[in-house]
Scaffold this motif. Structure first.
Motif, PDB file in Angstrom:
ATOM      1  N   VAL A 269     -56.184 -12.564  -9.710  1.00 25.21           N
ATOM      2  CA  VAL A 269     -55.343 -12.583 -10.911  1.00 25.21           C
ATOM      3  C   VAL A 269     -54.481 -11.324 -10.923  1.00 25.21           C
ATOM      4  CG1 VAL A 269     -55.283 -12.712 -13.425  1.00 25.21           C
ATOM      5  CG2 VAL A 269     -57.130 -13.854 -12.161  1.00 25.21           C
ATOM      6  N   ARG A 270     -53.187 -11.495 -10.766  1.00 22.07           N
ATOM      7  CA  ARG A 270     -52.267 -10.360 -10.760  1.00 22.07           C
ATOM      8  C   ARG A 270     -51.831  -9.960 -12.161  1.00 22.07           C
ATOM      9  NH1 ARG A 270     -47.559 -10.588  -9.321  1.00 22.07           N
ATOM     10  NH2 ARG A 270     -47.196 -12.844  -9.253  1.00 22.07           N
ATOM     11  N   ARG A 271     -51.596 -10.964 -13.011  1.00 24.65           N
ATOM     12  CA  ARG A 271     -51.012 -10.673 -14.322  1.00 24.65           C
ATOM     13  C   ARG A 271     -51.365 -11.807 -15.285  1.00 24.65           C
ATOM     14  NH1 ARG A 271     -44.806 -11.604 -15.957  1.00 24.65           N
ATOM     15  NH2 ARG A 271     -44.755 -10.584 -17.985  1.00 24.65           N
ATOM     16  N   VAL A 272     -51.629 -11.443 -16.549  1.00 25.12           N
ATOM     17  CA  VAL A 272     -51.841 -12.423 -17.606  1.00 25.12           C
ATOM     18  C   VAL A 272     -50.731 -12.239 -18.632  1.00 25.12           C
ATOM     19  CG1 VAL A 272     -53.408 -13.285 -19.386  1.00 25.12           C
ATOM     20  CG2 VAL A 272     -54.334 -12.346 -17.252  1.00 25.12           C
ATOM     21  N   HIS A 273     -50.043 -13.321 -18.973  1.00 28.54           N
ATOM     22  CA  HIS A 273     -48.949 -13.211 -19.929  1.00 28.54           C
ATOM     23  C   HIS A 273     -48.745 -14.555 -20.609  1.00 28.54           C
ATOM     24  CE1 HIS A 273     -45.865 -14.989 -17.052  1.00 28.54           C
ATOM     25  NE2 HIS A 273     -46.862 -14.697 -16.238  1.00 28.54           N
ATOM     26  N   ARG A 274     -47.670 -14.664 -21.388  1.00 32.15           N
ATOM     27  CA  ARG A 274     -47.423 -15.849 -22.206  1.00 32.15           C
ATOM     28  C   ARG A 274     -46.009 -16.357 -22.003  1.00 32.15           C
ATOM     29  NH1 ARG A 274     -44.307 -16.585 -26.020  1.00 32.15           N
ATOM     30  NH2 ARG A 274     -43.836 -14.363 -26.097  1.00 32.15           N
ATOM     31  N   ARG A 275     -45.847 -17.689 -22.123  1.00 32.89           N
ATOM     32  CA  ARG A 275     -44.519 -18.327 -22.189  1.00 32.89           C
ATOM     33  C   ARG A 275     -44.623 -19.416 -23.241  1.00 32.89           C
ATOM     34  NH1 ARG A 275     -39.931 -19.911 -23.053  1.00 32.89           N
ATOM     35  NH2 ARG A 275     -38.541 -20.888 -21.505  1.00 32.89           N
ATOM     36  N   GLY A 276     -43.890 -19.281 -24.341  1.00 32.07           N
ATOM     37  CA  GLY A 276     -44.045 -20.200 -25.448  1.00 32.07           C
ATOM     38  C   GLY A 276     -45.467 -20.152 -25.956  1.00 32.07           C
ATOM     39  N   LYS A 277     -46.138 -21.311 -26.002  1.00 32.41           N
ATOM     40  CA  LYS A 277     -47.550 -21.371 -26.402  1.00 32.41           C
ATOM     41  C   LYS A 277     -48.480 -21.454 -25.197  1.00 32.41           C
ATOM     42  CE  LYS A 277     -46.321 -23.873 -30.648  1.00 32.41           C
ATOM     43  NZ  LYS A 277     -46.521 -25.117 -31.427  1.00 32.41           N
ATOM     44  N   LEU A 278     -47.941 -21.280 -24.014  1.00 32.91           N
ATOM     45  CA  LEU A 278     -48.735 -21.321 -22.794  1.00 32.91           C
ATOM     46  C   LEU A 278     -49.265 -19.938 -22.447  1.00 32.91           C
ATOM     47  CD1 LEU A 278     -46.497 -23.463 -20.418  1.00 32.91           C
ATOM     48  CD2 LEU A 278     -48.698 -24.175 -21.356  1.00 32.91           C
TER      49      LEU A 278
END
Length: 278
Positions: free
Chosen positions: A50-59
């Motif tokens: 896992v390189r990065r955790v982030h958000r796009r819209g509600k995802l």
């Protein structure tokens, strides 16, 4: 359903717990939770980091790095929490619970659980090319906190649909749901059933500003907890303590004192003030 502030809060809380960890195994307890190419998740994810955790819209998105150059593993894993999805990291050997749908074993011995009582949420593993085939992703509108005022106005001012319906439409703008649509429209003094093309541009510009302020405040307060939402540490949000209209049908308006009205807009229960939002 968790909206932009809740998913952002979960992503920020989850990031330090899983970033840099390698997934060693994936366990599926409910097949319908896995969307897209199932084998990519179940057989190709082990060994990816896992390189990065982030958000796009509600995802919620986890960007993945393959163990080796050119590996066929996923480049991303996406979660849509829908109504009751939750992501928590538990200690080593924690067994699945009644509502556990997926478990990702991590290289530090802990386990990432995806729990979902209603089974509406889903997980999707994606190679980079898969994004072009995923209609939901391709039609997502811009991020509300990254959209300038004029671009926001242009997306709305010629539409004939009702303003709340437009805000809820994820192809128009991504991440806003019932809570933050109602709260933003009240603060902008706009009726939720007003057609977009009937709203003066000055009010649309006001809506842009208050919408961003509401979302930013909700993120600072870790979102809104109504029933099921908890962040990645299991804590409730606090923005519900600042609701001016959402969930307050029949109660006095905090501005003018008259009882708040309830109607249906875009199939969603909508609370507003008939005096302040003329």
């Amino acid at each position: 359903m968790p909206e932009l502030p809740e998913v952002e809060t979960i992503a920020r809380g989850l990031a330090p717990q899983v970033e840099g960890r390698t997934i060693t195994a994936v366990h599926v307890f409910n097949a319908s939770t896995v969307h897209g190419t199932r084998a990519l998740l179940t057989h190709k994810t082990a060994g990816c980091t896992v390189r990065r955790v982030h958000r796009r819209g509600k995802l919620l998105l986890m960007d993945m790095a393959a163990a080796e150059e050119g590996s066929p593993g996923p480049t991303h894993i996406a979660f849509h929490l829908k109504m009751t999805g939750r992501l928590f990291v538990y200690p080593q050997n924690t067994p699945p619970a009644a509502h556990t749908r997926l478990i990702f074993d991590l290289s530090d011995g802990r386990r990432l659980f995806f729990d979902d009582a209603r089974k509406f949420g889903y997980c999707r593993a994606l190679a980079q090319a898969d994004f072009k085939e995923w209609d939901f992703w391709q039609t997502l509108g811009p991020e509300p906190l990254e959209t300038g005022q004029q671009a926001f106005v242009e997306r709305l001012r010629h539409r004939r649909t009702r303003i709340k319906a437009a805000l809820l439409d994820q192809t128009v703008i991504a991440g806003i749901g019932n809570i933050y649509a109602d709260e933003s429209l009240f603060r902008a003094r706009i009726r939720p059933d007003a057609p977009c093309n009937s709203i003066p541009e000055k009010q649309l510009r006001t809506l842009h500003g208050v919408m961003q302020a509401v979302l930013q405040q909700a993120i600072r307060e870790c979102g809104s907890s109504i029933r099921d939402y908890r962040d990645a540490h299991g804590d409730a949000g606090a923005f519900q303590n600042n609701f001016l209209v959402y969930g307050r049908s029949g109660e006095p308006c905090r501005e003018c004192g008259i009882p708040l009205f309830t109607s249906k807009v875009a199939g969603r229960t909508t609370v507003f003030c008939g005096v302040c939002q003329r």
